[in-house]
Scaffold this active site. Structure first.
Site, PDB file in Angstrom:
ATOM      1  NE  ARG A  54      46.962 -34.981 191.785  1.00 47.54           N
ATOM      2  CZ  ARG A  54      46.785 -34.022 192.902  1.00 47.54           C
ATOM      3  NH1 ARG A  54      47.523 -32.467 192.532  1.00 47.54           N
ATOM      4  NH2 ARG A  54      46.263 -33.530 193.898  1.00 47.54           N
ATOM      5  N   GLY A  55      43.328 -32.962 191.127  1.00 46.51           N
ATOM      6  CA  GLY A  55      43.294 -32.458 192.189  1.00 46.51           C
ATOM      7  C   GLY A  55      42.189 -31.218 191.399  1.00 46.51           C
ATOM      8  CB  ALA A  56      38.781 -30.193 193.531  1.00 44.77           C
ATOM      9  NE  ARG A  95      40.234 -38.525 188.367  1.00 43.85           N
ATOM     10  CZ  ARG A  95      41.040 -38.061 189.696  1.00 43.85           C
ATOM     11  NH1 ARG A  95      41.969 -36.899 190.129  1.00 43.85           N
ATOM     12  NH2 ARG A  95      41.322 -39.313 190.908  1.00 43.85           N
ATOM     13  CD  GLN A 208      47.236 -39.149 194.669  1.00 43.07           C
ATOM     14  OE1 GLN A 208      47.267 -40.008 195.541  1.00 43.07           O
ATOM     15  NE2 GLN A 208      46.132 -38.565 194.308  1.00 43.07           N
ATOM     16  CG  ASP A 249      38.291 -34.083 194.941  1.00 39.99           C
ATOM     17  OD1 ASP A 249      38.785 -34.397 196.338  1.00 39.99           O
ATOM     18  OD2 ASP A 249      39.146 -33.683 194.405  1.00 39.99           O
ATOM     19  CG  ASN A 259      40.339 -34.012 200.552  1.00 40.39           C
ATOM     20  OD1 ASN A 259      40.109 -34.101 199.175  1.00 40.39           O
ATOM     21  ND2 ASN A 259      41.748 -34.437 201.174  1.00 40.39           N
ATOM     22  CE  LYS A 260      43.067 -39.013 196.300  1.00 43.34           C
ATOM     23  NZ  LYS A 260      42.391 -39.365 194.908  1.00 43.34           N
TER      24      LYS A 260
HETATM   25  O1  MRU Z   1      42.581 -37.937 192.631  1.00 40.70           O
HETATM   26  P1  MRU Z   1      43.770 -37.036 192.656  1.00 40.70           P
HETATM   27  O2  MRU Z   1      44.662 -36.120 193.085  1.00 40.70           O
HETATM   28  O3  MRU Z   1      43.066 -35.381 191.406  1.00 40.70           O
HETATM   29  O4  MRU Z   1      42.905 -35.722 194.398  1.00 40.70           O
HETATM   30  C1  MRU Z   1      42.787 -34.863 194.977  1.00 40.70           C
HETATM   31  C2  MRU Z   1      42.636 -34.423 196.389  1.00 40.70           C
HETATM   32  O5  MRU Z   1      41.968 -36.096 196.603  1.00 40.70           O
HETATM   33  C3  MRU Z   1      42.849 -33.436 196.564  1.00 40.70           C
HETATM   34  O6  MRU Z   1      43.059 -33.039 198.302  1.00 40.70           O
HETATM   35  C4  MRU Z   1      41.718 -32.400 196.873  1.00 40.70           C
HETATM   36  O7  MRU Z   1      41.677 -32.157 195.087  1.00 40.70           O
HETATM   37  C5  MRU Z   1      41.160 -31.442 196.770  1.00 40.70           C
HETATM   38  S1  MRU Z   1      42.273 -29.953 197.120  1.00 40.70           S
HETATM   39  C6  MRU Z   1      42.470 -29.161 195.420  1.00 40.70           C
END
Ligand code: MRU
Length: 366
Positions: A54-56, A95, A208, A249, A259-260
């Site tokens: 996970r993570g962008a 996703r 996370q 993201d 973002n999250k």
């Molecule tokens: O749902 P996730 O765990 O994939 O979300 C990740 C985030 O929101 C990060 O802050 C985001 O990907 C940017 S940092 C690489």
């Protein structure tokens, strides 16, 4: 980055650079460190959808490897021209919010479509995945270098006291291939000997922050404290936060940051308390197609993640049966709350002009 003193990245292949592909299963951290082998496009799809990766930036790279892995399947090789689009569609649906995934696939699709035969397409797909992996590592390292002076400047005013940085979700190396986005400047500053302390938002509902960011920082030996998602405002008001640093993201061409979920509230509290809020992101997370951030698809996740807490594969219901839950995965922080964007080309204002300038000028470093 390090786990138990050993260097790891989040996704890799054996020396030849073709499959299988290996990932760290992030759903098992921090209680178990398990490497998982991906053998097919469907494996890659599942690993993204189930958030083992996970993570962008990382899901963009995993999706590219997913297409490369399709070429290891006999049935796919036989009819690759006809089957290609279904594999792209599957991965694209895994996703919706992080633009890195769609972007990786949008770039790869025409490269494959113009290949003359399956052998050429296979080589192209593996090369693209490898190159993307390398370029994301380089981008994150450069983000660290460009963000470092921000931390150095604050450190200079703190006379040896640690710089207190608040971060949300996991925007460290586990969200990328290496280094991270928001945590890259932190790692670079730490390696230069700057005293640091990181406030880690636990980041409900999937935690996370608690599960991954705290784990990363602990493995690197960086002082950190886990806090509930609601504590940040109070800490900012009490003068205990010098800098808010998050990833993104997808950022619109006007600088609105997706973002999250919970990032927006942190941005509001930072503005109210005069605390700088920088967003660290590779240019691959900026979506020039999107002007109005309301066009960004916000992932709506399962109610179960809110209604239950989970640890070591055990689930415990925390709300009375029958109570419904809503679970938007991301939110939008308007550009005016953001002090600047830290990219691999330098820091730019979160404005349309600032973003255009940095994207058009490969030598930009501000
Ligand atoms: O749902 P996730 O765990 O994939 O979300 C990740 C985030 O929101 C990060 O802050 C985001 O990907 C940017 S940092 C690489």
């Amino acid at each position: 980055m390090r786990i138990q003193g050993k260097e790891f990245q989040t996704i890799w292949t054996q020396k030849r650079g073709t499959g299988p592909v290996y990932i760290i299963d992030q759903t098992r951290l921090p209680s178990e460190f398990r490497v998982q082998k991906l053998q097919s496009c469907r494996d890659a799809f599942r690993s993204i959808r189930n958030m083992q990766v996970r993570g962008a930036p990382l899901i963009g790279v995993a999706a590219a490897y997913g297409i490369a892995l399709a070429f290891r399947e006999t049935a796919f090789r036989r009819d690759w021209r006809n089957l290609l689009e279904s594999r792209f569609a599957m991965l694209e649906a895994s996703r919706p919010t992080a633009v890195n995934l769609t972007r990786a696939l949008q770039i790869l699709r025409p490269l494959l479509q113009c290949c003359e035969n399956v052998e050429a397409a296979e080589i192209t797909a593996w090369k693209y995945a490898r190159d993307l992996r390398e370029s994301e590592i380089a981008a994150c390292s450069a983000i660290g270098d460009h963000g470092l002076p921000l931390i150095e400047t604050i450190a200079a005013s703190k006379k040896g006291e640690p710089v207190n940085i608040l971060t949300h979700c996991n925007a460290g190396w586990l969200a990328c291939v290496d280094w991270g986005t928001a945590l890259a400047p932190v790692y670079k500053a730490w390696r230069k000997g700057i005293p640091l302390h990181v406030w880690v938002d636990e980041t409900r509902p999937r935690l996370q922050g608690a599960r991954l960011t705290a784990y990363e920082l602990q493995e690197e030996g960086i002082a950190h404290t886990l806090i509930t998602d609601n504590a940040g405002g109070h800490l900012m008001q009490s003068g205990k936060v010098d800098l808010l640093l998050t990833g993104s993201d997808r950022t619109s061409r006007c600088g609105d940051v997706c973002n999250k979920i919970g990032t927006y509230l942190k941005g509001l509290a930072a503005r109210e308390n005069g605390i700088p809020f920088y967003v660290a992101l590779p240019l691959s997370s900026i979506d020039l197609q999107i002007r109005n951030a309301s066009e960004i698809p916000i992932e709506e996740r399962s109610q179960e993640e809110v209604l239950f807490i989970e640890s070591k594969r055990r689930k415990l219901r925390i709300a009375t049966p029958g109570t419904p839950a809503a679970n938007p995965g991301f939110d939008i922080t308007p550009a005016q709350l953001v002090s600047g964007l830290i990219t691999e080309r330098g820091i730019c204002p979160a404005t349309e002009a600032g973003i255009r300038a940095i994207m058009e000028d490969p030598d930009h470093a501000a």
